[in-house]
Motif scaffolding. Structure first.
Motif, PDB file in Angstrom:
ATOM      1  N   UNK A  51       0.759  -1.160  -0.343  1.00 39.95           N
ATOM      2  CA  UNK A  51      -0.374  -0.317   0.332  1.00 39.95           C
ATOM      3  C   UNK A  51       1.100   1.274   0.193  1.00 39.95           C
ATOM      4  N   UNK A  52       1.566   1.174   0.855  1.00 44.38           N
ATOM      5  CA  UNK A  52       2.741   2.761   1.068  1.00 44.38           C
ATOM      6  C   UNK A  52       3.208   2.331  -0.540  1.00 44.38           C
ATOM      7  N   UNK A  53       3.817   1.621  -1.551  1.00 44.39           N
ATOM      8  CA  UNK A  53       4.601   2.392  -2.130  1.00 44.39           C
ATOM      9  C   UNK A  53       3.792   1.331  -3.484  1.00 44.39           C
ATOM     10  N   UNK A  54       2.101   2.467  -3.915  1.00 48.15           N
ATOM     11  CA  UNK A  54       1.019   2.061  -4.323  1.00 48.15           C
ATOM     12  C   UNK A  54       1.243   3.500  -4.216  1.00 48.15           C
ATOM     13  N   UNK A  55       0.923   4.503  -3.243  1.00 51.11           N
ATOM     14  CA  UNK A  55       0.962   5.873  -2.912  1.00 51.11           C
ATOM     15  C   UNK A  55       2.183   6.771  -3.318  1.00 51.11           C
ATOM     16  N   UNK A  56       3.204   5.988  -3.007  1.00 47.82           N
ATOM     17  CA  UNK A  56       4.405   6.289  -3.557  1.00 47.82           C
ATOM     18  C   UNK A  56       4.809   6.948  -4.705  1.00 47.82           C
ATOM     19  N   UNK A  57       3.825   5.563  -5.791  1.00 51.78           N
ATOM     20  CA  UNK A  57       4.047   5.019  -7.048  1.00 51.78           C
ATOM     21  C   UNK A  57       3.280   6.949  -7.810  1.00 51.78           C
TER      22      UNK A  57
END
Length: 141
Positions: A51-57
Protein backbone atom coordinates in the motif's frame (compact mmCIF):
# COMPACT_ATOMS: atom_id res chain seq x y z
CA UNK A 1 17.65 -6.54 -6.01
CA UNK A 2 16.16 -4.18 -8.59
CA UNK A 3 17.22 -4.81 -12.19
CA UNK A 4 15.86 -2.74 -15.07
CA UNK A 5 14.35 -4.81 -17.87
CA UNK A 6 16.72 -5.07 -20.85
CA UNK A 7 14.12 -3.69 -23.27
CA UNK A 8 13.68 -0.59 -21.10
CA UNK A 9 17.47 -0.23 -20.92
CA UNK A 10 17.66 -0.38 -24.70
CA UNK A 11 14.79 2.02 -25.43
CA UNK A 12 15.40 4.71 -22.80
CA UNK A 13 17.84 7.09 -21.17
CA UNK A 14 18.09 6.96 -17.37
CA UNK A 15 17.40 10.41 -15.94
CA UNK A 16 17.58 9.59 -12.25
CA UNK A 17 15.57 8.43 -9.27
CA UNK A 18 12.63 9.47 -7.17
CA UNK A 19 12.29 7.86 -3.73
CA UNK A 20 10.53 4.84 -5.30
CA UNK A 21 10.91 5.01 -9.06
CA UNK A 22 13.65 5.26 -11.62
CA UNK A 23 12.77 7.93 -14.18
CA UNK A 24 13.50 7.08 -17.79
CA UNK A 25 13.15 9.04 -21.03
CA UNK A 26 12.06 7.16 -24.15
CA UNK A 27 14.51 7.56 -27.00
CA UNK A 28 11.88 9.21 -29.19
CA UNK A 29 12.15 12.96 -29.68
CA UNK A 30 8.66 13.15 -31.22
CA UNK A 31 7.07 13.21 -27.75
CA UNK A 32 8.23 14.10 -24.25
CA UNK A 33 7.72 10.47 -23.14
CA UNK A 34 8.78 9.44 -19.66
CA UNK A 35 8.61 6.13 -17.81
CA UNK A 36 8.58 5.54 -14.06
CA UNK A 37 9.78 2.12 -12.90
CA UNK A 38 9.38 1.20 -9.22
CA UNK A 39 12.74 -0.02 -7.95
CA UNK A 40 11.32 -3.26 -6.59
CA UNK A 41 12.15 -6.86 -7.46
CA UNK A 42 9.97 -8.86 -9.82
CA UNK A 43 6.85 -6.69 -9.87
CA UNK A 44 4.63 -6.75 -12.93
CA UNK A 45 1.30 -5.47 -11.57
CA UNK A 46 0.25 -2.47 -9.48
CA UNK A 47 -1.46 -4.70 -6.92
CA UNK A 48 1.86 -6.46 -6.23
CA UNK A 49 3.18 -3.30 -4.59
CA UNK A 50 2.38 -2.83 -0.92
CA UNK A 51 0.00 0.00 0.00
CA UNK A 52 2.79 2.47 0.83
CA UNK A 53 4.53 1.83 -2.51
CA UNK A 54 1.24 2.15 -4.40
CA UNK A 55 0.66 5.54 -2.81
CA UNK A 56 4.25 6.61 -3.52
CA UNK A 57 3.95 5.53 -7.16
CA UNK A 58 0.79 7.60 -7.60
CA UNK A 59 2.39 10.61 -5.89
CA UNK A 60 5.46 10.40 -8.14
CA UNK A 61 3.32 9.85 -11.26
CA UNK A 62 0.93 12.72 -10.50
CA UNK A 63 3.73 15.08 -9.50
CA UNK A 64 5.69 14.33 -12.65
CA UNK A 65 2.62 14.65 -14.89
CA UNK A 66 1.69 17.99 -13.34
CA UNK A 67 5.08 19.61 -13.91
CA UNK A 68 5.42 18.11 -17.40
CA UNK A 69 1.99 19.41 -18.43
CA UNK A 70 3.00 22.94 -17.55
CA UNK A 71 6.59 22.71 -18.79
CA UNK A 72 5.72 21.27 -22.19
CA UNK A 73 2.34 22.98 -22.68
CA UNK A 74 0.50 19.66 -22.99
CA UNK A 75 -2.99 19.47 -24.37
CA UNK A 76 -3.36 16.07 -22.67
CA UNK A 77 -1.23 13.87 -20.43
CA UNK A 78 -1.33 10.15 -21.25
CA UNK A 79 -0.61 7.98 -18.21
CA UNK A 80 -0.69 4.21 -18.48
CA UNK A 81 0.68 0.87 -17.40
CA UNK A 82 0.43 -1.75 -20.11
CA UNK A 83 3.18 -4.31 -19.80
CA UNK A 84 2.22 -6.39 -22.82
CA UNK A 85 5.78 -6.32 -24.19
CA UNK A 86 7.76 -5.47 -21.04
CA UNK A 87 6.23 -7.20 -18.03
CA UNK A 88 8.22 -5.23 -15.44
CA UNK A 89 5.84 -2.71 -13.86
CA UNK A 90 6.36 0.68 -15.45
CA UNK A 91 4.21 3.79 -15.75
CA UNK A 92 4.20 5.74 -19.01
CA UNK A 93 3.79 9.50 -18.61
CA UNK A 94 3.52 11.02 -22.08
CA UNK A 95 3.05 14.67 -23.00
CA UNK A 96 0.57 14.92 -25.85
CA UNK A 97 -0.11 17.94 -28.01
CA UNK A 98 -2.63 18.39 -30.78
CA UNK A 99 0.25 19.04 -33.19
CA UNK A 100 2.23 15.87 -32.40
CA UNK A 101 2.66 13.32 -35.19
CA UNK A 102 0.29 10.72 -33.72
CA UNK A 103 -2.51 12.96 -32.36
CA UNK A 104 -5.15 11.91 -31.46
CA UNK A 105 -4.14 8.24 -31.74
CA UNK A 106 -1.94 6.44 -29.20
CA UNK A 107 1.82 6.88 -29.65
CA UNK A 108 2.59 3.15 -29.57
CA UNK A 109 3.63 1.82 -32.95
CA UNK A 110 2.40 4.85 -34.89
CA UNK A 111 5.70 6.15 -36.23
CA UNK A 112 9.32 4.97 -36.05
CA UNK A 113 11.15 6.53 -33.11
CA UNK A 114 13.31 9.56 -33.84
CA UNK A 115 16.44 9.66 -31.71
CA UNK A 116 17.29 12.73 -29.70
CA UNK A 117 20.32 14.65 -30.85
CA UNK A 118 22.93 15.30 -28.16
CA UNK A 119 21.84 18.95 -28.14
CA UNK A 120 18.13 18.10 -27.80
CA UNK A 121 18.89 15.74 -24.93
CA UNK A 122 21.05 18.34 -23.15
CA UNK A 123 18.31 20.97 -23.48
CA UNK A 124 15.66 18.59 -22.19
CA UNK A 125 17.79 17.58 -19.20
CA UNK A 126 18.50 21.24 -18.39
CA UNK A 127 14.77 21.97 -18.49
CA UNK A 128 14.04 19.08 -16.17
CA UNK A 129 16.65 20.29 -13.68
CA UNK A 130 14.60 23.46 -13.35
CA UNK A 131 11.24 21.78 -12.77
CA UNK A 132 11.78 18.51 -10.91
CA UNK A 133 11.39 18.60 -7.15
CA UNK A 134 14.09 18.26 -4.54
CA UNK A 135 13.16 14.61 -3.94
CA UNK A 136 14.48 13.73 -7.40
CA UNK A 137 18.11 12.67 -7.77
CA UNK A 138 19.55 13.13 -11.26
CA UNK A 139 21.72 10.40 -12.78
CA UNK A 140 25.33 11.25 -13.55
CA UNK A 141 26.09 12.17 -17.13
Amino acid sequence: MFVLDSRLQQDTVVLGDYPLCRLLLMKDAQYPWFILVPRREVVSELFQLDAADQLQLWQETNGLAEVLKDCFAADKMNIATLGNVVSQLHMHVIVRRRDDVAWPAPVWGRHPAQAYTAEQLAVLKARLRLILTEDFCFAEG
